[in-house]
Scaffold this motif. Sequence first.
Motif, PDB file in Angstrom:
ATOM      1  N   GLY A 152       0.834  -1.198   0.000  1.00  0.00           N
ATOM      2  CA  GLY A 152       0.000   0.000   0.000  1.00  0.00           C
ATOM      3  C   GLY A 152       0.870   1.250   0.000  1.00  0.00           C
ATOM      4  N   VAL A 153       0.514   2.213  -0.834  1.00  0.00           N
ATOM      5  CA  VAL A 153       1.234   3.481  -0.899  1.00  0.00           C
ATOM      6  C   VAL A 153       0.215   4.617  -0.791  1.00  0.00           C
ATOM      7  CG1 VAL A 153       2.731   4.971  -2.273  1.00  0.00           C
ATOM      8  CG2 VAL A 153       3.055   2.485  -2.329  1.00  0.00           C
ATOM      9  N   VAL A 154       0.460   5.543   0.107  1.00  0.00           N
ATOM     10  CA  VAL A 154      -0.379   6.735   0.248  1.00  0.00           C
ATOM     11  C   VAL A 154       0.396   7.912  -0.328  1.00  0.00           C
ATOM     12  CG1 VAL A 154      -1.581   8.274   1.836  1.00  0.00           C
ATOM     13  CG2 VAL A 154      -1.503   5.810   2.303  1.00  0.00           C
ATOM     14  N   ILE A 155      -0.185   8.564  -1.331  1.00  0.00           N
ATOM     15  CA  ILE A 155       0.476   9.709  -1.944  1.00  0.00           C
ATOM     16  C   ILE A 155      -0.366  10.960  -1.735  1.00  0.00           C
ATOM     17  CG2 ILE A 155       1.611   8.265  -3.668  1.00  0.00           C
ATOM     18  CD1 ILE A 155      -0.417   9.270  -5.713  1.00  0.00           C
ATOM     19  N   LYS A 156       0.283  12.103  -1.845  1.00  0.00           N
ATOM     20  CA  LYS A 156      -0.394  13.400  -1.694  1.00  0.00           C
ATOM     21  C   LYS A 156      -0.322  14.140  -3.026  1.00  0.00           C
ATOM     22  CE  LYS A 156       0.904  13.789   3.182  1.00  0.00           C
ATOM     23  NZ  LYS A 156       1.632  14.593   4.198  1.00  0.00           N
ATOM     24  N   GLU A 157      -1.472  14.589  -3.497  1.00  0.00           N
ATOM     25  CA  GLU A 157      -1.554  15.289  -4.769  1.00  0.00           C
ATOM     26  C   GLU A 157      -2.193  16.668  -4.563  1.00  0.00           C
ATOM     27  OE1 GLU A 157      -2.094  11.547  -7.848  1.00  0.00           O
ATOM     28  OE2 GLU A 157      -3.871  12.666  -7.208  1.00  0.00           O
ATOM     29  N   PRO A 158      -1.837  17.661  -5.386  1.00  0.00           N
ATOM     30  CA  PRO A 158      -2.453  18.976  -5.253  1.00  0.00           C
ATOM     31  C   PRO A 158      -3.954  18.917  -5.464  1.00  0.00           C
ATOM     32  CG  PRO A 158      -1.206  18.797  -7.311  1.00  0.00           C
ATOM     33  CD  PRO A 158      -0.859  17.595  -6.488  1.00  0.00           C
ATOM     34  N   ILE A 159      -4.674  19.702  -4.687  1.00  0.00           N
ATOM     35  CA  ILE A 159      -6.135  19.627  -4.716  1.00  0.00           C
ATOM     36  C   ILE A 159      -6.703  20.160  -6.018  1.00  0.00           C
ATOM     37  CG2 ILE A 159      -6.601  21.874  -3.636  1.00  0.00           C
ATOM     38  CD1 ILE A 159      -8.736  20.397  -1.922  1.00  0.00           C
ATOM     39  N   GLY A 160      -5.981  21.093  -6.681  1.00  0.00           N
ATOM     40  CA  GLY A 160      -6.464  21.611  -7.953  1.00  0.00           C
ATOM     41  C   GLY A 160      -6.419  23.123  -8.014  1.00  0.00           C
ATOM     42  N   VAL A 161      -7.519  23.732  -8.448  1.00  0.00           N
ATOM     43  CA  VAL A 161      -7.620  25.191  -8.552  1.00  0.00           C
ATOM     44  C   VAL A 161      -8.113  25.751  -7.224  1.00  0.00           C
ATOM     45  CG1 VAL A 161      -8.758  27.119  -9.726  1.00  0.00           C
ATOM     46  CG2 VAL A 161      -8.072  25.084 -11.019  1.00  0.00           C
ATOM     47  N   VAL A 162      -7.366  26.720  -6.693  1.00  0.00           N
ATOM     48  CA  VAL A 162      -7.689  27.302  -5.388  1.00  0.00           C
ATOM     49  C   VAL A 162      -8.027  28.782  -5.553  1.00  0.00           C
ATOM     50  CG1 VAL A 162      -6.866  27.776  -3.053  1.00  0.00           C
ATOM     51  CG2 VAL A 162      -6.126  25.688  -4.238  1.00  0.00           C
ATOM     52  N   SER A 163      -9.175  29.187  -5.039  1.00  0.00           N
ATOM     53  CA  SER A 163      -9.523  30.602  -4.942  1.00  0.00           C
ATOM     54  C   SER A 163      -9.026  31.141  -3.602  1.00  0.00           C
ATOM     55  CB  SER A 163     -11.035  30.801  -5.032  1.00  0.00           C
ATOM     56  OG  SER A 163     -11.509  30.586  -6.338  1.00  0.00           O
ATOM     57  N   ILE A 164      -8.261  32.212  -3.642  1.00  0.00           N
ATOM     58  CA  ILE A 164      -7.697  32.821  -2.432  1.00  0.00           C
ATOM     59  C   ILE A 164      -8.255  34.230  -2.305  1.00  0.00           C
ATOM     60  CG2 ILE A 164      -5.571  33.656  -1.363  1.00  0.00           C
ATOM     61  CD1 ILE A 164      -4.099  31.325  -2.676  1.00  0.00           C
ATOM     62  N   ILE A 165      -8.958  34.490  -1.215  1.00  0.00           N
ATOM     63  CA  ILE A 165      -9.598  35.789  -0.987  1.00  0.00           C
ATOM     64  C   ILE A 165      -9.028  36.362   0.305  1.00  0.00           C
ATOM     65  CG2 ILE A 165     -11.784  37.007  -0.681  1.00  0.00           C
ATOM     66  CD1 ILE A 165     -13.155  34.637  -2.100  1.00  0.00           C
ATOM     67  N   THR A 166      -8.417  37.548   0.203  1.00  0.00           N
ATOM     68  CA  THR A 166      -7.668  38.106   1.330  1.00  0.00           C
ATOM     69  C   THR A 166      -8.263  39.433   1.791  1.00  0.00           C
ATOM     70  OG1 THR A 166      -6.113  39.166  -0.194  1.00  0.00           O
ATOM     71  CG2 THR A 166      -5.526  36.978   0.628  1.00  0.00           C
ATOM     72  N   PRO A 167      -7.994  39.847   3.040  1.00  0.00           N
ATOM     73  CA  PRO A 167      -8.580  41.054   3.615  1.00  0.00           C
ATOM     74  C   PRO A 167      -7.674  42.267   3.480  1.00  0.00           C
ATOM     75  CG  PRO A 167      -7.529  39.812   5.340  1.00  0.00           C
ATOM     76  CD  PRO A 167      -7.272  39.053   4.048  1.00  0.00           C
TER      77      PRO A 167
END
Length: 508
Positions: A152-167
């Motif tokens: 068994g191998v557990v890998i981490k992949e980027p979630i995809g497109v990220v919206s970043i909203i800042t103050p």
Amino acid sequence: MKDLNIITEQTIALPETPYQARHYINGAYLDSADGQVSDRMSPSHGVLVSQAALGSVIETEAAIGAARAAFDDGRWSRLSGKDRAAVLNKVADLIEAHEERLALIETLESGKPISQARGECGGAADLWRYAASLARTSHGESHNALGDDMLGVVIKEPIGVVSIITPWNFPFWILSQKLPFALAAGCTCVVKPSEMTPSTTAMLGEFLTEAGLPEGVCNIVLGYGDPVGSLMSTHADVDMVSFTGSTAVGKRISKAASDTLKKVALELGGKNPQVIFPDANLESAADAVTFGVYFNVGQCCNSSSRIIVHEDIADAFVNRVVEMSRHVAFGNPLNPDTQVGAIVTAEHQAKIDAYVSDAKEAGAEICIGGGSLQVAEIGSQFYQPTVVRGVTPDMAIVREEVFGPVLVVQTFKTMDEVIALTNDSDYGLSAGVWSENVHTCLEFSRRAQAGTIWTNTWMDGFPELAFGGVKQSGQGREIGQYGYDEFLEVKSLVMRVGDTRAPWVKMP
């Protein structure tokens, strides 16, 4: 007001022309299709600081489309961690090289002192470098005890497109708590800064291009929450929303994002206490309380806007904080000696004053301050250092986020009582405890409901340590390993070694 430390002298010249901020989409700077712009007047000098392109659905759709295409074709997500780290480190170098330029425009747009803006903008480079280190060291895990014929191998992949909203209160710092970590993970991004402080985020596009970030990997759209932020929160091609701002807006984003079940990470408000026990170093504690409530004019989610002090020392301690408040340098943000600058808008200043006025009418005592502050030659968008005693737990000034230079005082007798007061809040972002007894500090830290507990200090932070709150202060974490992991999906690979699988269908 006569006994306050007010600075009027200006040591840094104003820019000759306003900064022209434009969208950064698919590697190019663009004006809005309809030519609309928004003006930002300095809260401290009354001059036009910047003109920013005002985004619409057209620009937002284009930015999301560019980010989607860039993610799907792997131009960034499939690069090695080494290659992504190299770009992030170059961005960090460019941030440091342009620290003064970034700090000046941020001071003028936000009203914060130039010394604090320098620390925020230049210091953000460390966040980019730490994120770069995570890009190179990220890994999954293996499981080789599942049997001789299984791996068994557990890998981490980027979630995809990220919206970043800042103050608006820490525009470049908060951006740097999110964007480099998302990029390090291999995500592509669409960023929307506050319309009140757009310029440092817009400037970042120059650094991304110069550092070699591929086109479309990071896109910046300027404008209002409606329509820009709204579409960024609901679009089907966005996989995650990372938002910092008020709890009320965070709730609306969660609801809006629920239709597509996209991941949402929220860093929201706080009503953060510092708890003072009698055996504390009271001079150091008083200084930290004074810093904690006036830093960034109290316009800070981590502001220590309330103290809970043991009744045996309450009078002496509050008197000391009041005296220190008289020596804090309020005034012209373009003087390096200024410690507290302007309130971001006149409307917000009126909101702060309403909290104080309502508390006074309800019987609270104003120990110092309690009103607006006129600073010669640069205007009235300032608020006096304010300390309020004699409050009751049901008062709005005790329960709600004032977001200004206003300190509320409560008292306690026992550990159980102070824990109850600490946790009697809708928020749980941070808390502090002051005592020379390690057992007292540990018990408080274990029982207090907050994402960060500071012990005998306040607001020390490091890129390695995760930041975020509980209850209505948010969900998810930023910075550190945990903040990086927010932008990753976990995938399990289950592999059989050899042709050892027993047949399920019993053939004749």
